[in-house]
Design an enzyme around this catalytic site. Sequence first.
Site, PDB file in Angstrom:
ATOM      1  N   LEU A  39       0.816  -1.760   0.193  1.00 18.24           N
ATOM      2  CA  LEU A  39      -0.160   0.143  -0.183  1.00 18.24           C
ATOM      3  C   LEU A  39       1.136   1.307   0.230  1.00 18.24           C
ATOM      4  O   LEU A  39       1.728   1.936   1.203  1.00 18.24           O
ATOM      5  CB  LEU A  39      -0.758   0.159   0.961  1.00 18.24           C
ATOM      6  CG  LEU A  39      -1.964  -1.277   0.916  1.00 18.24           C
ATOM      7  CD1 LEU A  39      -2.794  -1.386   2.655  1.00 18.24           C
ATOM      8  CD2 LEU A  39      -2.561  -1.493  -0.108  1.00 18.24           C
TER       9      LEU A  39
ATOM     10  N   ALA B 148       0.105   4.497  -1.587  1.00 16.76           N
ATOM     11  CA  ALA B 148      -1.231   5.836  -2.543  1.00 16.76           C
ATOM     12  C   ALA B 148      -1.039   6.985  -1.131  1.00 16.76           C
ATOM     13  O   ALA B 148      -1.530   7.495  -2.033  1.00 16.76           O
ATOM     14  CB  ALA B 148      -2.291   5.342  -3.000  1.00 16.76           C
TER      15      ALA B 148
ATOM     16  N   ARG C 275       0.957  13.827   7.656  1.00 17.02           N
ATOM     17  CA  ARG C 275       1.603  13.537   8.961  1.00 17.02           C
ATOM     18  C   ARG C 275       2.446  13.815   8.336  1.00 17.02           C
ATOM     19  O   ARG C 275       3.867  14.788  10.175  1.00 17.02           O
ATOM     20  CB  ARG C 275       1.193  12.601   9.574  1.00 17.02           C
ATOM     21  CG  ARG C 275       0.121  13.244  10.578  1.00 17.02           C
ATOM     22  CD  ARG C 275      -0.562  11.787  11.235  1.00 17.02           C
ATOM     23  NE  ARG C 275      -0.829  10.246  10.042  1.00 17.02           N
ATOM     24  CZ  ARG C 275      -1.185   9.019  10.510  1.00 17.02           C
ATOM     25  NH1 ARG C 275      -1.345   8.660  11.516  1.00 17.02           N
ATOM     26  NH2 ARG C 275      -1.072   8.737   9.222  1.00 17.02           N
TER      27      ARG C 275
ATOM     28  N   THR D  25      -7.338   2.307   3.564  1.00 20.58           N
ATOM     29  CA  THR D  25      -6.455   1.265   3.428  1.00 20.58           C
ATOM     30  C   THR D  25      -7.569  -0.542   2.983  1.00 20.58           C
ATOM     31  O   THR D  25      -7.265  -1.297   2.130  1.00 20.58           O
ATOM     32  CB  THR D  25      -5.996   0.244   4.252  1.00 20.58           C
ATOM     33  OG1 THR D  25      -7.113   0.158   5.529  1.00 20.58           O
ATOM     34  CG2 THR D  25      -4.665   1.536   4.582  1.00 20.58           C
TER      35      THR D  25
ATOM     36  N   GLU E  57      -9.220   0.941  15.482  1.00 20.42           N
ATOM     37  CA  GLU E  57      -8.422   2.455  15.101  1.00 20.42           C
ATOM     38  C   GLU E  57      -8.739   3.062  16.573  1.00 20.42           C
ATOM     39  O   GLU E  57      -9.208   3.020  17.038  1.00 20.42           O
ATOM     40  CB  GLU E  57      -8.203   2.980  13.878  1.00 20.42           C
ATOM     41  CG  GLU E  57      -8.729   1.864  12.541  1.00 20.42           C
ATOM     42  CD  GLU E  57      -7.286   1.782  12.878  1.00 20.42           C
ATOM     43  OE1 GLU E  57      -6.032   2.382  12.246  1.00 20.42           O
ATOM     44  OE2 GLU E  57      -7.060   0.557  12.596  1.00 20.42           O
TER      45      GLU E  57
ATOM     46  N   LYS F 238      37.098  17.105 -11.526  1.00 20.49           N
ATOM     47  CA  LYS F 238      35.267  16.804 -11.983  1.00 20.49           C
ATOM     48  C   LYS F 238      35.301  16.287 -13.509  1.00 20.49           C
ATOM     49  O   LYS F 238      36.704  16.813 -13.777  1.00 20.49           O
ATOM     50  CB  LYS F 238      34.677  18.165 -12.079  1.00 20.49           C
ATOM     51  CG  LYS F 238      33.237  17.353 -12.863  1.00 20.49           C
ATOM     52  CD  LYS F 238      32.862  18.970 -13.733  1.00 20.49           C
ATOM     53  CE  LYS F 238      33.873  18.478 -14.546  1.00 20.49           C
ATOM     54  NZ  LYS F 238      33.056  19.747 -16.160  1.00 20.49           N
TER      55      LYS F 238
ATOM     56  N   ASN G  46      38.325  24.767 -17.957  1.00 23.60           N
ATOM     57  CA  ASN G  46      38.173  24.220 -18.891  1.00 23.60           C
ATOM     58  C   ASN G  46      36.251  24.296 -19.227  1.00 23.60           C
ATOM     59  O   ASN G  46      36.154  23.819 -20.554  1.00 23.60           O
ATOM     60  CB  ASN G  46      37.133  22.776 -17.868  1.00 23.60           C
ATOM     61  CG  ASN G  46      36.320  23.112 -16.689  1.00 23.60           C
ATOM     62  OD1 ASN G  46      36.424  23.960 -16.002  1.00 23.60           O
ATOM     63  ND2 ASN G  46      35.362  22.356 -16.698  1.00 23.60           N
TER      64      ASN G  46
ATOM     65  N   ALA H  88      56.015  27.760 -12.832  1.00 23.48           N
ATOM     66  CA  ALA H  88      55.083  27.974 -11.721  1.00 23.48           C
ATOM     67  C   ALA H  88      54.913  29.175 -12.520  1.00 23.48           C
ATOM     68  O   ALA H  88      55.385  30.068 -13.394  1.00 23.48           O
ATOM     69  CB  ALA H  88      55.592  28.378 -10.786  1.00 23.48           C
TER      70      ALA H  88
HETATM   71  C1  UD1 Z   1      -2.623   1.528   9.669  1.00 18.70           C
HETATM   72  C2  UD1 Z   1      -3.677   0.386  10.214  1.00 18.70           C
HETATM   73  C3  UD1 Z   1      -3.075   0.702  12.048  1.00 18.70           C
HETATM   74  C4  UD1 Z   1      -2.308  -0.281  12.002  1.00 18.70           C
HETATM   75  C5  UD1 Z   1      -0.827   0.728  11.231  1.00 18.70           C
HETATM   76  C6  UD1 Z   1       0.210   0.070  11.374  1.00 18.70           C
HETATM   77  C7  UD1 Z   1      -5.925   0.744   9.146  1.00 18.70           C
HETATM   78  C8  UD1 Z   1      -7.021   2.190   8.639  1.00 18.70           C
HETATM   79  N1  UD1 Z   1      -5.223   1.413   9.962  1.00 18.70           N
HETATM   80  O1  UD1 Z   1      -3.075   3.006  10.235  1.00 18.70           O
HETATM   81  O2  UD1 Z   1      -4.377  -0.942  11.990  1.00 18.70           O
HETATM   82  O3  UD1 Z   1      -1.221   0.072  13.361  1.00 18.70           O
HETATM   83  O4  UD1 Z   1      -1.250   0.819   9.175  1.00 18.70           O
HETATM   84  O5  UD1 Z   1       1.179   0.962  10.803  1.00 18.70           O
HETATM   85  O6  UD1 Z   1      -5.133   0.621   8.399  1.00 18.70           O
HETATM   86  N2  UD1 Z   1      -2.836   3.889   1.613  1.00 18.70           N
HETATM   87  C9  UD1 Z   1      -3.477   3.838   0.581  1.00 18.70           C
HETATM   88  N3  UD1 Z   1      -4.724   3.960   0.389  1.00 18.70           N
HETATM   89  C10 UD1 Z   1      -5.523   4.768   1.218  1.00 18.70           C
HETATM   90  C11 UD1 Z   1      -4.886   5.003   2.802  1.00 18.70           C
HETATM   91  C12 UD1 Z   1      -3.577   4.375   3.180  1.00 18.70           C
HETATM   92  O7  UD1 Z   1      -2.722   3.435  -0.026  1.00 18.70           O
HETATM   93  O8  UD1 Z   1      -6.794   5.031   1.387  1.00 18.70           O
HETATM   94  C13 UD1 Z   1      -1.770   3.827   2.086  1.00 18.70           C
HETATM   95  C14 UD1 Z   1      -0.894   4.567   2.576  1.00 18.70           C
HETATM   96  O9  UD1 Z   1       0.122   5.072   1.969  1.00 18.70           O
HETATM   97  C15 UD1 Z   1       0.298   3.654   3.573  1.00 18.70           C
HETATM   98  C16 UD1 Z   1      -0.562   2.246   4.509  1.00 18.70           C
HETATM   99  O10 UD1 Z   1      -1.529   3.122   3.217  1.00 18.70           O
HETATM  100  O11 UD1 Z   1       1.218   3.629   3.339  1.00 18.70           O
HETATM  101  C17 UD1 Z   1      -1.056   2.945   5.382  1.00 18.70           C
HETATM  102  O12 UD1 Z   1      -1.905   3.973   5.734  1.00 18.70           O
HETATM  103  P1  UD1 Z   1      -2.021   5.164   6.694  1.00 18.70           P
HETATM  104  O13 UD1 Z   1      -2.718   6.489   6.888  1.00 18.70           O
HETATM  105  O14 UD1 Z   1      -0.863   5.014   7.175  1.00 18.70           O
HETATM  106  O15 UD1 Z   1      -1.969   4.329   8.162  1.00 18.70           O
HETATM  107  P2  UD1 Z   1      -2.188   4.090   9.564  1.00 18.70           P
HETATM  108  O16 UD1 Z   1      -2.994   5.615   9.769  1.00 18.70           O
HETATM  109  O17 UD1 Z   1      -0.543   4.034   9.928  1.00 18.70           O
HETATM  110 CA    CA Z   2       0.958   4.347   8.505  1.00 19.19          CA
END
Ligand code: UD1
Ligand code: CA
Length: 457
Positions: free
Chosen positions: A9, A11, A16, A79, A155, A351, A386, A423
């Site tokens: 994942l 996207a 933050r 997710t 969550e 270089k 150069n 020189a």
């Molecule tokens: C997520 C989990 C949480 C877990 C934590 C571990 C969910 C809802 N929560 O929270 O339970 O403890 O990871 O690190 O899954 N992403 C997408 N598409 C989206 C949303 C997110 O591809 O629509 C990807 C993000 O790029 C990221 C990953 O999913 O790489 C996790 O997303 P993030 O928002 O970081 O989830 P957490 O709040 O950390």
């Molecule tokens: Ca995360």
Amino acid sequence: MKKRFAIVLAAGQGTRMKSKLYKVLHPILERPMILYVLDALDAVSIDKRITVVGHGAEKVKEVVGSRSEFVLQKEQLGTAHAVMQAESLLQNEDGTTLVVCGDTPLITAETFKKLFDHHEKTKAKATILTTKVDDPTGYGRIIRNEAGMVERIVEHKDANEEEKLVNEINTGTYCFDNKSLFEALKEVDNNNAQNEYYLPDVIEILQKHGETISAFVTENADETVGINDRVALSEAEKIMKRRINRRHMLSGVTIVDPDHTYIGPEVVIEQDAVIYPGTIITGKSHIGENAIIGPNSEIIDSSIGASSTVRQSTVKNSKIGNNVDIGPFAHIRPDSNIGDNVRIGNFVEIKKSQIGNYSKVPHLSYIGDTIIGERVNIGSGTITVNYDGNSKHQTIIGDDSFIGCNVNLVAPVKIESGAYVAAGSTITRDVPKDALAIARARQTNKEGYVEKLIKRK
Ligand code: UD1
Ligand code: CA
């Protein structure tokens, strides 16, 4: 063996992080974090890897390249929604699907292997990789029933006070029976604090359907850090750095102060090399046997030969031979190729140049777009001119030639082998073999001049 698939994942924007750079591309030891996840997957046999991209899709695809297939999540609705995007590629497959977040770069291949094994052995429809942490803030909590069986994941933002006390967390990595996963995803809704489709909700859905849910609790909480902000990013880098430095030390490299030495994951270092503090070695660098690097040096995508020394200097995209002494305070810029037994001293910039064996550029020089032969001595303050303000030109200096101090070599120009340049010369024409070139105003001494000056006052 069952077929194995992996979905990464990647996207999310990573709000933050407060950054214009997409989260999964933030580097750890100068390497985008998502590549570490893919590295760990390399060591497990996976029949199909799919990366879900969205924010910065083109950039992420470029970085990942041919290491994965991609699906696009146009809107980041959570997710579960992200995983759903892989449906077209996976829905008809029988097998086990690993889901991992692109923001957990410390996870190792060993842990993936254990998770797969546990999942396949327990014949569960879903296995969550969990761990126990001192501070579970921000993570999903694992809610178990009286019998200790996993019921669901809540969550952080949806958890009540009692649930918040649970210190077993969801690492964001899971194994699923592939078909059960896509069936359950259809039932996930977004009635929660973030109005997102949560992948962890699949656990409760499968559990309610009477399916076996399992959890694999890893002891290595360090591996599961999810990088949501730059505090976690620096913690992850610290852990990764220690892991890499430890590996090198155990294979015979001296790292004087591993807390202040930064070595990228792809760097190769031969036995008995010594790395002093403040050193950063990244990319596909190679450090030869008995080499001494540092203190305070930066080696980027370069190779340093055996028994060579690089002190307080920077070397980028270049090749340095054996027994070479560089620094302190030298700058070797891209596309330089330095032979064996060469000396590059303080305040020297090189270089896109070649320097032959046994040649010396000991002090205060700029050598650009130049080919220097063997056993050449370049005097202090020599500059290859150069650049004419429009284009770059080449300087060629033959074997055994001697360039005096403070010489300008106005390129294009050739100093043939065995020639001497006096020189202070500004050389604009080629110098033939074994000749002496002098190109400076002759000195005149005005006798008694100071006396006259005093009288005039
Ligand atoms: C997520 C989990 C949480 C877990 C934590 C571990 C969910 C809802 N929560 O929270 O339970 O403890 O990871 O690190 O899954 N992403 C997408 N598409 C989206 C949303 C997110 O591809 O629509 C990807 C993000 O790029 C990221 C990953 O999913 O790489 C996790 O997303 P993030 O928002 O970081 O989830 P957490 O709040 O950390
Ligand atoms: Ca995360």
